[in-house]
Design a protein around this motif. Structure first.
Motif, PDB file in Angstrom:
ATOM      1  N   GLN A   1     -22.354   2.980  81.555  1.00 10.60           N
ATOM      2  CA  GLN A   1     -21.503   4.168  81.678  1.00 10.60           C
ATOM      3  C   GLN A   1     -22.304   5.432  81.969  1.00 10.60           C
ATOM      4  OE1 GLN A   1     -19.842   3.746  77.749  1.00 10.60           O
ATOM      5  NE2 GLN A   1     -17.819   3.290  78.588  1.00 10.60           N
TER       6      GLN A   1
ATOM      7  N   VAL B   1     -24.122   7.494  84.086  1.00 10.30           N
ATOM      8  CA  VAL B   1     -24.397   7.580  85.518  1.00 10.30           C
ATOM      9  C   VAL B   1     -24.949   8.943  85.943  1.00 10.30           C
ATOM     10  CG1 VAL B   1     -22.729   5.799  86.128  1.00 10.30           C
ATOM     11  CG2 VAL B   1     -21.986   8.177  85.995  1.00 10.30           C
ATOM     12  N   LYS B   2     -25.005   9.890  85.028  1.00  7.53           N
ATOM     13  CA  LYS B   2     -25.518  11.223  85.351  1.00  7.53           C
ATOM     14  C   LYS B   2     -26.631  11.599  84.381  1.00  7.53           C
ATOM     15  CE  LYS B   2     -22.597  14.555  85.828  1.00  7.53           C
ATOM     16  NZ  LYS B   2     -21.444  15.456  85.638  1.00  7.53           N
TER      17      LYS B   2
ATOM     18  N   PRO C   1     -30.073   8.909  83.888  1.00  6.54           N
ATOM     19  CA  PRO C   1     -28.998   7.943  84.169  1.00  6.54           C
ATOM     20  C   PRO C   1     -29.445   6.538  83.775  1.00  6.54           C
ATOM     21  CG  PRO C   1     -29.308   9.395  86.042  1.00  6.54           C
ATOM     22  CD  PRO C   1     -30.442   9.676  85.086  1.00  6.54           C
ATOM     23  N   GLY C   2     -28.533   5.764  83.214  1.00  6.95           N
ATOM     24  CA  GLY C   2     -28.858   4.405  82.783  1.00  6.95           C
ATOM     25  C   GLY C   2     -29.387   4.315  81.369  1.00  6.95           C
TER      26      GLY C   2
END
Length: 102
Positions: A50, A52-53, A66-67
């Protein structure tokens, strides 16, 4: 004429509309409420998939890439209402949240 091996009752059920997903109910299982420094906070985990930013962690002032799994926290008892509290939510490293926001 060949016989069908499918049940007719099953075919009729597949044509029925699916109930709409209740996103609030689905996410409520992950969200929790915590009390820190006399304030009530909503805390919701964010998984690796979830995330991603990139965000700036308010605890250590370092970037959450991210990640990377982390937490989102927002006041649950703010005087300006739920919309204002949700708008001021912050993304925290899990460790930074554990050692405590002030």
């Amino acid at each position: 004429m060949a016989r069908s091996h499918r049940s007719r009752g099953r075919a009729a059920k597949s044509r029925e509309p699916h109930p709409e997903l209740d996103v609030e109910r689905l996410t409520a299982g992950w969200r929790r409420t915590e009390v820190r420094a006399g304030r009530e906070w909503n805390v919701q985990p964010v998984s690796e998939a979830q995330a991603v930013k990139a965000y700036l962690c308010p605890g250590c002032r370092l970037e959450i890439e991210p990640g990377v799994a982390h937490l989102v926290a927002w006041r649950a008892d703010g005087v300006l209402g739920d919309a204002a509290d949700l708008a001021s939510r912050r993304h925290w490293h899990t460790h930074c949240w554990r050692i405590g926001p002030t």
